[in-house]
Design a protein around this motif. Sequence first.
Motif, PDB file in Angstrom:
ATOM      1  N   ASP A 259      -4.348  -4.304  -1.970  1.00 23.15           N
ATOM      2  CA  ASP A 259      -4.428  -3.171  -2.896  1.00 23.15           C
ATOM      3  C   ASP A 259      -3.570  -3.399  -4.130  1.00 23.15           C
ATOM      4  OD1 ASP A 259      -6.122  -1.544  -1.397  1.00 23.15           O
ATOM      5  OD2 ASP A 259      -4.460  -0.674  -0.260  1.00 23.15           O
ATOM      6  N   HIS A 260      -3.943  -2.710  -5.196  1.00 19.43           N
ATOM      7  CA  HIS A 260      -3.123  -2.699  -6.401  1.00 19.43           C
ATOM      8  C   HIS A 260      -2.226  -1.469  -6.359  1.00 19.43           C
ATOM      9  CE1 HIS A 260      -6.056  -5.658  -7.458  1.00 19.43           C
ATOM     10  NE2 HIS A 260      -7.024  -4.766  -7.422  1.00 19.43           N
ATOM     11  N   HIS A 261      -1.053  -1.584  -6.933  1.00 16.35           N
ATOM     12  CA  HIS A 261      -0.105  -0.476  -6.813  1.00 16.35           C
ATOM     13  C   HIS A 261       0.427  -0.023  -8.171  1.00 16.35           C
ATOM     14  CE1 HIS A 261      -0.179  -1.223  -2.531  1.00 16.35           C
ATOM     15  NE2 HIS A 261       0.114  -2.494  -2.754  1.00 16.35           N
ATOM     16  N   PRO A 262       0.115   1.220  -8.569  1.00 15.27           N
ATOM     17  CA  PRO A 262       0.709   1.776  -9.782  1.00 15.27           C
ATOM     18  C   PRO A 262       2.116   2.283  -9.472  1.00 15.27           C
ATOM     19  CG  PRO A 262      -0.899   3.303  -8.863  1.00 15.27           C
ATOM     20  CD  PRO A 262      -0.860   2.115  -7.949  1.00 15.27           C
ATOM     21  N   HIS A 314       8.202   4.820  -6.922  1.00 20.70           N
ATOM     22  CA  HIS A 314       7.191   4.771  -5.855  1.00 20.70           C
ATOM     23  C   HIS A 314       5.823   4.371  -6.373  1.00 20.70           C
ATOM     24  CE1 HIS A 314       5.242   8.687  -6.992  1.00 20.70           C
ATOM     25  NE2 HIS A 314       6.430   8.926  -7.512  1.00 20.70           N
ATOM     26  N   CYS A 315       5.005   3.881  -5.445  1.00 18.91           N
ATOM     27  CA  CYS A 315       3.595   3.700  -5.752  1.00 18.91           C
ATOM     28  C   CYS A 315       2.981   5.092  -5.855  1.00 18.91           C
ATOM     29  CB  CYS A 315       2.893   2.902  -4.658  1.00 18.91           C
ATOM     30  SG  CYS A 315       1.117   2.786  -4.962  1.00 18.91           S
ATOM     31  N   HIS A 316       2.118   5.267  -6.842  1.00 22.17           N
ATOM     32  CA  HIS A 316       1.579   6.600  -7.067  1.00 22.17           C
ATOM     33  C   HIS A 316       0.236   6.839  -6.392  1.00 22.17           C
ATOM     34  CE1 HIS A 316       1.875  10.490  -8.877  1.00 22.17           C
ATOM     35  NE2 HIS A 316       2.902  10.127  -9.618  1.00 22.17           N
ATOM     36  N   LEU A 317      -0.301   5.872  -5.667  1.00 18.66           N
ATOM     37  CA  LEU A 317      -1.508   6.155  -4.887  1.00 18.66           C
ATOM     38  C   LEU A 317      -1.100   7.090  -3.753  1.00 18.66           C
ATOM     39  CD1 LEU A 317      -3.423   2.763  -4.453  1.00 18.66           C
ATOM     40  CD2 LEU A 317      -3.717   4.526  -6.176  1.00 18.66           C
ATOM     41  N   PRO A 318      -1.695   8.275  -3.692  1.00 16.83           N
ATOM     42  CA  PRO A 318      -1.219   9.247  -2.693  1.00 16.83           C
ATOM     43  C   PRO A 318      -1.169   8.688  -1.275  1.00 16.83           C
ATOM     44  CG  PRO A 318      -2.679  10.326  -4.241  1.00 16.83           C
ATOM     45  CD  PRO A 318      -2.720   8.864  -4.580  1.00 16.83           C
ATOM     46  N   HIS A 319      -2.153   7.910  -0.885  1.00 15.28           N
ATOM     47  CA  HIS A 319      -2.134   7.377   0.481  1.00 15.28           C
ATOM     48  C   HIS A 319      -1.056   6.328   0.680  1.00 15.28           C
ATOM     49  CE1 HIS A 319      -6.537   8.635   1.577  1.00 15.28           C
ATOM     50  NE2 HIS A 319      -5.793   9.640   1.163  1.00 15.28           N
ATOM     51  N   HIS A 320      -0.484   5.854  -0.407  1.00 10.34           N
ATOM     52  CA  HIS A 320       0.587   4.867  -0.277  1.00 10.34           C
ATOM     53  C   HIS A 320       1.958   5.519  -0.233  1.00 10.34           C
ATOM     54  CE1 HIS A 320      -2.135   1.364  -1.815  1.00 10.34           C
ATOM     55  NE2 HIS A 320      -2.625   2.003  -0.784  1.00 10.34           N
ATOM     56  N   MET A 321       1.947   6.855  -0.259  1.00 12.77           N
ATOM     57  CA  MET A 321       3.191   7.607  -0.133  1.00 12.77           C
ATOM     58  C   MET A 321       3.217   8.302   1.221  1.00 12.77           C
ATOM     59  SD  MET A 321       2.701   9.258  -3.881  1.00 12.77           S
ATOM     60  CE  MET A 321       4.126  10.326  -3.918  1.00 12.77           C
ATOM     61  N   GLY A 455       6.213   5.693   2.950  1.00 15.19           N
ATOM     62  CA  GLY A 455       5.448   4.613   2.348  1.00 15.19           C
ATOM     63  C   GLY A 455       6.235   3.885   1.273  1.00 15.19           C
ATOM     64  N   MET A 456       5.530   3.551   0.200  1.00 15.77           N
ATOM     65  CA  MET A 456       6.143   2.775  -0.878  1.00 15.77           C
ATOM     66  C   MET A 456       6.983   3.672  -1.775  1.00 15.77           C
ATOM     67  SD  MET A 456       3.095   0.236  -1.983  1.00 15.77           S
ATOM     68  CE  MET A 456       2.769  -1.272  -1.069  1.00 15.77           C
ATOM     69  N   MET A 457       8.139   4.056  -1.263  1.00 12.39           N
ATOM     70  CA  MET A 457       9.024   4.934  -2.032  1.00 12.39           C
ATOM     71  C   MET A 457      10.466   4.504  -1.838  1.00 12.39           C
ATOM     72  SD  MET A 457       7.546   8.746  -1.256  1.00 12.39           S
ATOM     73  CE  MET A 457       7.890   9.536  -2.802  1.00 12.39           C
TER      74      MET A 457
HETATM   75 CU    CU Z   1       0.119   1.503  -3.749  1.00 15.09          CU
END
Ligand code: CU
Length: 496
Positions: A259-262, A314-321, A455-457
């Motif tokens: 995945d790409h991560h914003p 953090h990554c801003h994709l909701p599912h990545h949080m 997640g990514m936080m």
């Molecule tokens: Cu992400």
Amino acid sequence: MSSRRGFLRNILAGAGVVATAKVLSAQEMDMSHGTQGMKMKGMKEAERSHLSPTLVETPDVSQLPWRMDRNVKEFHLIAEPVKQEIFPGRVVDLWGYNGSAPGPTIQVTRGDRVRIIVDNHLPEATSMHWHGFEIPNAMDGAPGSSQDPIPPGGRFVYEFTLHQEGTYFYHSHMAMQELMGMIGAFIMHPKEPYKPRADKDFAIIMQEYAILPNIEVPNSMNMEFNWLTFNGKAGPATTPLIVRHGERVRIRLINLGMDHHPIHLHGHQFVVTGTEGGRQPESTWGPGNTVLVGVAQSRDVEFVANNPGDWMLHCHLPHHMMNQMSSMVGPLSRRNGMPAGLDMERGMGMLRQGSATSEENGPSLGRGMGVGSTAEQAMSNSPLKAESTMQHQDMPDMQHQGMQLGKPEVSKDANSVPGFPQDAFMEGPMMAMDETVDKPENFGLRPGWSGFMAGMMTFVRVLPQDKYDQIMELRKKREGNKPMKMDMPGMEHKHE
Ligand SMILES: [Cu+2]
């Protein structure tokens, strides 16, 4: 094959014993091994620190030590299965290097001659690719084309001179192994620091895993990732980046996954100063607060930490949080009227028995054959049973290790609102585990903070001098209390 082995043996005979197992902090490396360190003996630390680039910290990941063999910096990497605690109590079976996934960080200086001994302790062949390196083809680590894969139990010695600068990384070039965690940061410092010089320099590697409940091994084929990590940890187990108010900060973001991560920073604007290809000209720098880090890319961002506080990164994709998300979590949490047909616990990924992919569980956990659960039902809310108020006491089974289990606040008519609940039982007091993840870098955070991190936080903590000093003091104490080698279990028995 045999001639190559002989060739390697010669190299190794010349190299002698490989690196010792000591883990060095960035400061120690600066003092004892830094390329600039030798000729600057006798200088005051402050003077010296302005002449050499700031060493990179990779929170939760160790630094790979090296030894000098004449003019060659020699490193030793061991590809091996690792136990990685990605979240308190969640130890999973990954593949990594020297005891961790991601593997330890390598730091060199432009112009260095580097030798990296790679041992394969995996049960299958691997390869080691130096991502973005301008080195001879034979050293590229492309399996099948530039070399034979390294067989299980085998070794390959890479050696090259580096003329680049930037945020690079090493990784297995076997596709599925990448998804098991096999990557590490490889920082190439310039000989002199860029201007303006960064006071703090961090690296974060992003990874994602699909690991269903009751299972310890990632499904490297599954595209539905439910564990998202920064440097091998999911929030709130990530370690905050600690900076002083007013310092210039560089964060190097590295992505190797599916995945790409914003990546978004609160409270500041940053500029992108580098990519996986090295430093960007200053004319390209424009302000932003979110940078998309695509697969196989790295991005360096820099900013002046001019806004005190604890700022989320953090990554801003909701599912990545999220952590351990399995299916339609919110609606699932109803005792009756579960859209996916199971109960709340299982919907949240807390499977106490049975296989997550069984006929019964699979579809409702979002792991069916591409069709929804047969128990899926309309989203309208059914009336709650009189005794069921969605409060803590209605969930006697919801006792989980380390969680504080406060009550989520929900309104009286919550159940009449279509879609409820979404985050009520996934974020907040119920999920808080401040004490479990207690560490110097978390000192002084707002009570209950951990219930909102997943997640990514992580945090960038921009601290006034006194609070900064306090945390550094706590850190020193912690390091004094445990043997250094504890940080690097993979190294202990591998070197004699
Ligand atoms: Cu992400």
